[in-house]
Design an enzyme around this catalytic site. Structure first.
Site, PDB file in Angstrom:
ATOM      1  N   GLU A  32       0.709  -1.256   0.018  1.00 58.00           N
ATOM      2  CA  GLU A  32       0.054  -0.109  -0.045  1.00 58.00           C
ATOM      3  C   GLU A  32       0.801   1.349   0.107  1.00 58.00           C
ATOM      4  O   GLU A  32       0.307   2.192   0.252  1.00 58.00           O
ATOM      5  CB  GLU A  32      -1.178   0.029   1.206  1.00 58.00           C
ATOM      6  CG  GLU A  32      -1.907  -1.110   1.070  1.00 58.00           C
ATOM      7  CD  GLU A  32      -2.991  -1.165   2.279  1.00 58.00           C
ATOM      8  OE1 GLU A  32      -2.785  -0.465   3.028  1.00 58.00           O
ATOM      9  OE2 GLU A  32      -3.960  -1.965   2.436  1.00 58.00           O
TER      10      GLU A  32
HETATM   11  C1  BMA Z   1      -4.162  -3.072   5.385  1.00 54.50           C
HETATM   12  C2  BMA Z   1      -2.765  -3.673   5.742  1.00 54.50           C
HETATM   13  C3  BMA Z   1      -2.559  -3.235   6.974  1.00 54.50           C
HETATM   14  C4  BMA Z   1      -3.404  -3.132   8.057  1.00 54.50           C
HETATM   15  C5  BMA Z   1      -4.673  -3.461   7.413  1.00 54.50           C
HETATM   16  C6  BMA Z   1      -6.052  -3.091   8.448  1.00 54.50           C
HETATM   17  O1  BMA Z   1      -3.871  -1.788   4.930  1.00 54.50           O
HETATM   18  O2  BMA Z   1      -1.676  -3.566   5.059  1.00 54.50           O
HETATM   19  O3  BMA Z   1      -1.580  -2.043   6.922  1.00 54.50           O
HETATM   20  O4  BMA Z   1      -3.083  -3.401   9.308  1.00 54.50           O
HETATM   21  O5  BMA Z   1      -4.913  -2.889   6.406  1.00 54.50           O
HETATM   22  O6  BMA Z   1      -6.205  -1.601   8.586  1.00 54.50           O
END
Ligand code: BMA
Length: 859
Positions: A456
């Protein structure tokens, strides 16, 4: 403890009967530690980290319990000294070269041997090797590792670049640093600085093995068994060997042998003093292929690479690999969007799996048993893929060994997550080295099917408003940050992977995006949190599509017995209490989200325990709904990796297994939803649609029996349907109008029971509801149960007089496992589950409690 004992890792060659010169001496004993500015020294455990050493000495309390984490934030602001003295074994001293090796130093560490500075380490993910022969004496060698506070080292960098880089999950405030999110400057596990499920515990320490490796004349520094071509008929393997020598060896022979000591191939070559690369090709006819779970056995081969000269074995290396071909198909679909599916050995695979975070904030406490259990739990949940997420670590070898053995495909992120990084200069060079070290260490594992730039990070920049914000305040800075991020993911990591693993797959980030853009939900893989973070109803999982969901998730709380372990004081048992909030790193909003869903979908729990239960049921239903929808959408969708498999401390989170390894409701429901043969119902308008999904590689004749029952057990409607379903497909079995199914009954009073049996004998049973579960008019149920002792535990048999939704069995015990839990009971139909525990049936009866949606609704 291996300690100072001498381990001769390579002894006698099968063919030459020569003693081999490479020896290893571990340096794990006699360590002390203390603050650099104080003289007190305490015993230390190596490998280990400062926090665990402090805990062992009673100098800090366990940060996982209660609010203790707050009291240990001083630890990362200090410098720490680790020291040992050792005697060198005769064997090591006798060799011409002695290298001191650190498999991991966390993170800013100056290393001194007998008062000579031999290393300045600055990257937790790297391996270090230093030639120390000239500095060694026989006895009383002093090895000192000076760990600089990662906070103190990185603060000036933050000040210099203030405002340029960001880290969404860095909990700098909890560390007393206000908004100074320094984590991006350190090549250190991101989650150590806090995450939306993790504490802020910024460790330092010798976190992997430290040893001396001694050798003479030649040593193999690297072996890559490059699988150039693999099919059922043959595998062409190129053994690329790197050999370091301190003399010219004009008449060397490289021999590759199998595990029975048979020579597979030999090649004569001339080695020059220094670094040499030699390639030897060999072919294996009709190879036994490595398959992921569900498709076949994960067959493996062991190959020994020997360097021989004048009949003497000079060096040897052993690798265990699996022969397989992997492709990631990203061809355009009918709308021109990139597909995203894996093809293993020519077979298109629906990826069923989960996202993995490190198992502990204190990495050195994770035992081989925990590794085994964690991965075994993925296998038990019918998964075939696990994603090593970018905010943690490149995992220990044991992780990949187990995945190889268990047939779990690994999606391997590089360690970057939810941040923008200072991708230039020394920092970038360090990343290059880190990628090189880790790809070389891991590239022979058949389990790794994808290398991915990170998690991300590109979305953070392009899609989370970061770019727009900075362009307004600092356009020059925005240009720089963007150029650096793109260079990191689209050039640097891409180039290193294509050099070191030319046939492996690399994607620049998850979710997928093309240069200059963030992800767009339709191309490649997708992260979907509309349900969850953005409060869309759970049923929206049925509408949202993607070629591959690499993340989606819903939070829940651990079960009561687990909560008691980190919150023993029952006065804190309220989800809004200070303690419970401390163990909820998504903050107030995360709790509000859970509460909102629970109230909307299940009704109001009356007390804390019911709330814990309802949160788990919510998560389980959400994950089940998502998985079923993804699988029904096959082959458009070919992957479903949920967020997240595990926790790194006790906390409310998206994990389906809590920190202590207890399966939450979701893990049971996910296990069911990932079974190879799935039957799944969904309502569309006035109709109920029932699908069968077949991941088995065989065509199946299936028979569906669909029965509508009232919640007191009367049959309202029943029908059967048979159909042939093809391998790797989702098939609509039946479409039936709701009025036909319901007759004069109301949606709130019935359950739809589906029982699917296939000609191969595989069966699947599931229930479906025609309304939200809070509206179900569940009846008070009388449960009858029986507990019988069997090998390794008990069989619990339970029956009810009324329909029971999601019966949860809990035991007042720390260690137990149920093979079934959170299941429905049809009136009069007994369900049996196996309880693995050391408790007697009488104990079980006494310590067992039940909770169900029925009991939650009883006022
Ligand atoms: C995504 C993951 C984590 C995070 C999760 C829940 O962004 O890649 O970074 O913990 O969602 O928010």
């Amino acid at each position: 403890m291996r300690g100072l004992c001498l381990v001769i890792i390579l002894m006698i060659s099968g063919s030459c009967n020569q003693m081999l010169a490479e020896q290893r001496q571990y340096l794990h004993d006699n360590w002390t530690f203390g603050l650099t500015h104080q003289s007190s020294r305490y015993p230390a455990v190596v490998p280990g980290v400062v926090h665990t050493d402090l805990m062992r000495q009673g100098l800090i309390k366990d940060p996982y319990i209660g609010l203790n984490e707050r009291d240990v934030q001083w630890v990362d602001k200090e410098d720490w000294l680790y020291e040992t003295t050792f005697r060198v074994t005769d064997g090591v001293l006798a060799e011409e070269h002695v290298d001191l090796c650190f498999d991991g130093l966390d993170t800013y560490a100056d290393v001194y041997l007998n008062d000579h500075k031999i290393l300045e380490a600055d990257n937790m993910f790297r391996r270090w090797r230093i030639d120390v022969k000239s500095l060694l004496r026989v006895d009383n060698n002093v090895l000192r590792v000076y760990f600089h506070s990662p906070i103190k080292v990185d603060m000036p960098k933050w000040e210099k670049h203030s405002g340029l880089y960001d880290a969404a999950n860095d909990q700098s405030e909890n560390g007393g640093l206000q908004d100074r999110k320094l984590s991006v400057f350190a090549r250190k596990a991101g989650y150590h600085y806090g995450w939306d499920w993790g504490p802020r515990l910024v460790t330092s320490g010798i976190w992997r093995d430290v040893y001396m490796e001694a050798w003479s004349k030649a040593r193999i520094t690297d072996v890559y068994l490059h699988q150039c071509e693999v099919s059922k008929q043959k595998a062409i393997v190129r053994d690329e060997v790197q050999i370091e020598t301190d003399i010219d060896i004009p008449n060397a022979v490289i021999t590759v042998m199998d595990n029975k000591g048979r020579s597979v191939v030999q090649k004569k070559c001339s080695l020059r003093k220094g670094q040499n690369t030699v390639s030897v090709d060999f072919v294996i006819k009709n190879p036994r292929l490595w398959w992921c779970r569900g498709l076949g056995k994960p067959e493996r081969y062991t190959f020994m690479t020997n360097v021989v000269a004048d009949g003497k074995l000079m060096a040897r290396n052993e690798q265990r690999i699996g022969l397989r071909s992997v492709r990631l198909v990203m061809d355009p679909d009918e709308k021109g969007n990139s597909q995203f599916y894996f093809v293993l050995n020519g077979v298109r695979v629906f990826a069923k799996g989960t996202n993995y975070i490190p198992q502990d904030n204190f990495l050195t406490t994770v035992t081989p048993e925990r590794y085994w259990q964690t991965l075994r739990d993925a296998v038990l949940a019918n998964m075939n893929m696990i994603r090593v997420w970018g905010g943690g670590i490149y995992e220990n070898d044991i992780f990949y060994d187990l995945c190889d053995e268990m047939g779990l495909m690994v999606w391997q992120d590089f360690m970057f997550a939810c941040s923008t990084y200072p991708a230039e200069g020394d920092w970038l060079e360090s990343v290059r080295q880190e990628a090189d070290d880790n790809i070389r260490r891991l590239r022979n594992h058949p389990c790794i099917v994808l290398w991915c730039g990170g998690n991300e990070c590109l979305d953070a920049w392009y899609n989370w408003g970061w770019k727009g914000r900075m362009e307004k305040t600092d356009p020059e800075g925005a240009r720089l940050v963007e150029q650096q991020q793109e260079h990191l993911y689209y050039d640097v990591l891409q180039e290193i992977t294509s050099q070191l693993v030319p046939d492996d797959i690399y994607t620049p980030g998850s979710p997928y995006s093309v240069r200059g853009h963030g992800s767009d939900d339709v191309n490649g893989d997708r992260h979907f949190y509309g349900v969850g973070h953005r409060r869309m109803p759970v049923s929206m999982y049925n509408q949202e599509t993607s070629h591959f969901f690499s993340e989606y998730g819903m939070q829940s709380f651990p079960e009561y017995a687990s909560v008691l372990r980190y919150a023993p004081d029952t006065t804190t048992h309220d989800i809004g209490s200070q303690l419970m909030m401390w163990h909820q790193r998504g903050g107030v909003e995360a709790n509000k989200v859970i509460e909102w869903y629970v109230n909307n979908e299940y009704g109001h729990p009356r007390d804390f325990r019911q709330f814990l239960y309802a949160s788990q049921l919510l998560q389980g239903d959400a994950m089940r709904t998502a998985i079923e929808s993804h699988r029904r959408d096959m082959p458009h969708c070919m992957g479903s990796l949920l967020w997240q498999h595990n926790d790194c401390w006790p906390v409310a989170s998206w994990s389906t297994r809590d920190y202590y390894g207890h399966w939450k409701a979701a893990h049971y429901m996910v296990r069911h939803a990932f079974e190879p043969l799935l039957c799944s119902a969904v309502t569309k308008g006035d109709s109920l649609l029932v699908y069968a999904v077949n991941d088995l590689q065989l065509r199946q004749q299936v028979r569906l029996r669909l029965t509508v029952y009232t919640l007191s057990g009367q049959t309202v409607h029943t029908q059967t349907q048979t159909k042939v379903i093809l391998p790797n497909t989702s098939t609509l079995l039946l479409k039936q109008s709701l009025s036909e199914l319901l007759k004069e009954h109301k949606r709130e009073d019935v359950v739809v029971n589906m029982s699917l049996t296939a000609s191969s004998g595989v069966a699947y049973e599931a229930n479906s509801f025609l309304c939200l579960q809070k509206d179900l008019r569940l009846l008070p149920a009388k449960l009858a149960f029986q507990v019988d002792a069997v090998d390794g535990g008990c069989i619990i048999t339970i029956k009810s007089d009324k329909f029971v939704r999601a019966l949860a069995i809990s035991l007042d015990a720390e260690k137990y496992w149920l093979d079934k839990n959170y299941f429905d009971l049809l009136p009069g139909v007994p369900v049996q589950c196996f309880l693995r525990s050391s408790l007697s049936p009488a104990d079980v009866r006494q310590r067992m409690t039940f909770i169900s949606l029925n009991s939650m609704k009883e006022q």
